[in-house]
Design an enzyme around this catalytic site. Structure first.
Site, short mmCIF file in Angstrom:
data_model
loop_
_atom_site.label_atom_id
_atom_site.label_comp_id
_atom_site.label_asym_id
_atom_site.label_seq_id
_atom_site.Cartn_x
_atom_site.Cartn_y
_atom_site.Cartn_z
N MET A 135 -3.39 -0.84 1.52
CA MET A 135 -2.63 -1.75 2.37
C MET A 135 -3.42 -2.22 3.58
SD MET A 135 1.18 -0.10 2.25
CE MET A 135 1.91 -1.56 3.00
N VAL A 195 -7.91 1.86 8.35
CA VAL A 195 -7.47 2.92 9.25
C VAL A 195 -8.59 3.14 10.27
CG1 VAL A 195 -6.70 5.29 9.48
CG2 VAL A 195 -6.16 4.00 7.40
N ASP A 255 4.30 8.38 -4.24
CA ASP A 255 2.86 8.21 -4.51
C ASP A 255 2.12 9.47 -4.12
OD1 ASP A 255 0.55 7.01 -5.36
OD2 ASP A 255 0.16 5.98 -3.46
#
Length: 913
Positions: free
Chosen positions: A38, A41, A147
């Site tokens: 997504m 980080v 997940d």
């Protein structure tokens, strides 16, 4: 040292990477830690709290999904609700022109796939236990990870010790319960690689060359960043099949993860689609791990059960592993502690026996009726809170107490309706005594809600026994903001009552906090449903469920409205209620949802599904000690067996229900079981025994004014009179009385049976035009109320009336319509009747070849010799000139018709002449 490092090692050239020193809100970026599906980080500095954080940014650019920001926000909200030592904590959430961000706890250590090979067997089990406890905390809040994999688990060693620190990352796929998905509370998203989608992609790749030609390449295509919501190697059977992903799906993923960690290989053989098939089929390898504690292997195997309900919960997994990992000395200490506890319990027995209801609880919990409270605040908006919400919450809070057995609110509502008591508001003292007697309650909780100082409200209550003696009084005070006041008020009253009833009992479990707007919508829905306005109640319940999807009572109310309205299938919403209840640990609501589903499937003739769900509800009722619910489920299963023409099985279920209701003193429901047993006696030809049971039940219901019970027992006395010589006038009298009672109390379902009974009387008399008119009314009412088995029977009866009148073409049309429905209902005997009846029409029209073929088909369906089947065989024999055989068949049919088919006795006698 990263929160997420497993997706990509090098960022794509299409992504703009933040430079060190970039300011994001109050955070200052220090370094890129890694990238994921997504986004990136970063390590960042929080100058306000002077600490380093992990800053997760949603990826930007052309490949950004339209739904990604919402999923990103959901990740932050989901994690922010969790405060657990084994879950990565969210600190902040930000939206800015440059993107969407969440600031998270910066986790030191390595991912489990990196650290796993260096761990001992004991340490590996400690990791699995820690993850189970993290999931337990998440599931308690209605959150599903979906997940779980080694890359989402960080492992580090506590400074100066060998103790492991374990953190579960990335609840970005966790979703609060949503009202979507067929048959469950959560549907598997379209991006999940199910067997069907993978097969389609493999077929698409056939004939191609290069990377896209490989079946395994389909994995890469459907697990690209941002499109796959779940990891194929750790997906549960239900995810793979595109079904629901509930809390048990996380347990299955943890089972795979634990097996792989301990054994060094995946439990299911193969790759790609082959492995998916193995997971669905439950074809796992043998577990071979040295040094595994006794019981660990069995636990892992149970976590990998193909059926979700056979798996343990995350809480059970954590507790079992904690027990297996305890040192032996601790186990010895636990044994000594248990003995000490026994001694303490014996010494404290005198204390517990001094509870305010000790005389009522020597043999079993005292049955408690929580009645609607009086609203004396002057605020009409608090009527529903006082009369519906507070009693329901108190019932829920007191249900787990060992010495109290609250009567279910629905049973109380049915009792009020049966006794023709006002459907709303407090119950007068005299009527209260009747209701208490009918329900077998030993205690009654009643009270008044009034205004206190300032903006507060006061709930003054008293606990009475069945004789009217006051056992306890008290009051609870709370600042009022309408709906939200019900939660703390209910908890205070429950805590005080439990302390008074059992001084050593633990306090009630904290009730799920529900947003005030959701409570307002729920109370509005409950109020409307209580008034019988299901159409208006449905959107109110829906609004409450959408605002608080984990609030099972709201979802259950929505499903019940849908089942009455017949506009939208309620089954998926019942499943939603079931799973949200389970996630919150509300096992009573879960049991109710299962039972309602069982009843729904039974009314639709879906016997296997109804029986399966009923058995699940029954097991849950037994484990909870809910005897009243257990009895009700037995009664439902009995009705299903009776509809399937299985009298022995039905009788066994009814006998169990009757014994339980009698033990509880519940006269209202005991008479229902007594009535059902009488029906079976009648079907067996034991007419005197049947009438004795009916009359006994009728006297009981009349004694306490149960109009509904009186109506259906009266209707069954009509059926019994119809089977007796010269009983047509009595039968019609009974049916008309039952019809009048049902119209008076608004029993739409019951009217179907009374109309059918009156039609049978008219047919037995030979008044076929009147019989057809009544049967058409019956058919219309059955369709209106969605009673599919009764609709199918009404169609068959219309065929019978038209056949008796010589209108064979019209009769065949009705028989075929009835056959189609009975095939859906899997009622083989009625299918046989439909086919045999059409064969009779053919024979009487002179089409003997077609008649013989249809009768051969009927014999293939069933070998039973009912009056309807024998009658068809007799008419074919007569049409073929086999007169002696026909005479014998008519006589045999007449012999069984008195009990099984009294409405056709007249025509059978005429045919014999």
């Amino acid at each position: 040292m990263s929160n997420e490092t497993d997706a990509e090692s090098v960022p794509s050239h299409r992504r703009r990477i933040l430079e060190a020193g970039t300011q994001v809100g109050r955070f200052r970026v220090e370094a890129l830690l890694g990238t994921g599906g997504m986004g990136e980080v970063y390590q960042a500095w929080d100058p306000t709290l002077e600490r380093s954080v992990a800053l997760k940014v949603l990826r930007a650019g052309a490949d950004r999904e339209a739904t990604a920001p919402e999923r990103f926000r959901r990740e932050a909200l989901a994690l922010a609700q969790l405060n657990h030592p084994n879950v990565c904590q969210v600190h902040d959430w930000m939206e800015s022109p440059s993107g969407t961000y969440i600031a998270m706890e910066l986790i030191e250590g390595r991912t489990l796939d990196q650290a796993g090979p260096e761990l001992t067997v004991r340490e590996k089990l400690q990791v699995v236990s820690a993850v189970a406890h993290a999931l337990e905390a998440a599931h308690a809040k209605g959150l599903i990870h979906r997940d779980l994999k080694p890359g989402n688990i960080m492992v580090a060693q506590a400074p100066g010790t060998r103790k492991l620190q374990v953190k579960v990352l990335d609840f970005g796929l966790a979703r609060l319960v949503e009202p979507t998905g067929p048959g469950d509370t959560r549907s598997t998203p379209s991006g999940v690689p199910t067997l069907e989608t993978l097969k389609a992609m493999e077929e698409e790749g056939r004939g191609k060359t290069g990377p896209e030609a490989s079946g395994n390449q389909a994995w890469e295509r459907i697990t690209q960043a941002g499109t796959f919501m779940g990891s194929p190697s750790y997906a549960s059977p239900e995810q793979i099949q595109g079904q629901a992903a509930g809390s048990s799906s996380d347990v299955f993923s943890l089972g795979i993860l634990g097996w792989e960690l301990l054994a060094g290989e995946h439990p299911f053989p193969g790759e790609g689609r082959a492995r998916m098939v193995a997971i669905v089929q439950g074809s796992h390898r043998d577990l071979k791990v040295r040094g595994l504690p006794s019981g660990a292997a069995e636990l892992l195997l149970s976590m990998l059960e193909a059926h979700p309900f056979k798996r343990p919960t995350a809480a059970q997994v954590g507790r079992r592993l904690d027990h297996l990992l305890r040192p032996r000395s601790a186990l010895r200490w636990a044994g000594a502690s248990a003995l000490a506890a026994l001694a303490l319990a014996a010494g404290a027995n005198w204390f517990t026996s001094r509870g305010i209801i000790a005389d009522l609880t020597r043999e079993r919990p005292a049955r408690l009726a929580v009645l609607p409270f009086t609203n004396a605040t002057g605020d009409a908006h608090l009527d529903s809170l006082a009369q519906l919400m507070l009693p329901q919450m108190l019932e829920t809070s007191l249900g787990a107490q060992a010495k109290l057995a609250p009567v279910d609110a629905d049973s109380l509502a049915r009792g009020r309706a049966a006794l023709r008591l006002p459907p709303r508001g407090p119950i007068p003292q005299d009527d209260q005594a009747r209701l208490v007697s009918a329900m077998g309650a030993q205690l009654v909780l009643r009270g008044t809600l009034s205004r206190g100082a300032g903006s507060s409200v006061v709930l003054a209550y008293e606990l009475q026994d069945a004789s009217g003696k006051v056992r306890h009084v008290g009051e609870a005070r709370e600042a009022s903001d309408r709906a939200a006041v019900s939660l703390p008020l209910a908890r205070k009253v429950a805590a005080e009552l439990i302390k008074a009833v059992d001084p050593l009992a633990s306090q009630p479990k904290a009730m799920l906090p529900v947003a005030p707007e959701a409570l307002e919508a729920y109370i509005r829905g409950a109020d409307l449903m209580d008034r019988g306005d299901f159409k208006e109640a449905a959107p109110a319940f829906q609004a409450a469920a959408l605002k608080a999807p984990e609030f099972a009572p709201a979802v259950l109310g929505y499903a019940r409205c849908l089942s009455r309205l017949a506009d939208v299938p309620p089954e998926p919403v019942f499943q939603w209620a079931r799973w949200s209840a389970r996630a919150q640990g509300d096992r009573v609501s879960e049991m109710k949802a299962l039972h309602y589903l069982s009843v729904r499937h039974g009314d639709r003739g879906q016997w296997e599904a109804s029986d399966r769900l009923g058995r699940e509800a029954l097991d849950l009722a037994k484990s909870l000690g809910e005897t009243a619910f257990e009895a009700g489920i037995h009664a439902t299963l009995g009705v299903n067996f009776q509809r399937q023409h299985k009298p022995a099985e039905a009788e066994a279920e009814y006998q169990q229900a009757l014994a339980m209701y009698q033990r509880l003193g519940d006269k209202l429901n005991a008479t229902r079981s007594l009535n059902n047993l009488a029906v079976i006696e009648k079907e067996r030809g034991h007419l005197k025994e049947a009438e004795a049971r009916y009359q006994s039940a009728l006297q009981t219901v009349q004694a306490y004014g149960d109009r509904w019970g009186e109506s259906f027992i009266t209707n069954n006395l009509g059926d019994l009179a119809l089977a007796q010589e010269g009983g047509l006038d009595r039968a019609e009298t009974f049916f008309r009385k039952a019809q009048a009672l049902r119209e008076a109390i608004g029993d739409s379902n019951g009217l179907v049976y009374s109309l059918m009974g009156l039609a049978s009387v008219a047919q037995a008399r030979g008044d076929l035009d009147r019989a057809e008119g009544l049967e058409r009314q019956c058919l219309e009412q059955a369709r209106k109320t969605q009673l599919r088995p009764m609709e199918a029977t009404a169609l068959y009866n219309l065929g019978e009336i038209n056949r008796d009148a010589g209108r064979y073409e019209a009769a065949r049309m009705f028989y075929r319509q009835s056959l189609a429905l009975h095939q859906e209902l899997r009622d083989t005997l009625m299918e046989t009747h439909c086919v045999a009846a059409e064969a009779e029409c053919m024979a009487r029209e002179g089409r003997r070849g077609m008649a013989r073929a249809l009768l051969d088909r009927s014999r293939a369906l069933s070998t039973e010799e009912t009056p309807y089947i024998l009658r068809a065989q007799a008419w074919l024999a007569r049409s073929e000139g086999r007169l002696d055989e026909a005479k014998l068949l008519f006589a045999k049919a007449l012999g069984g018709a008195r009990i099984q088919a009294p409405e056709i006795m007249r025509e059978l006698r005429d045919a014999q002449r």
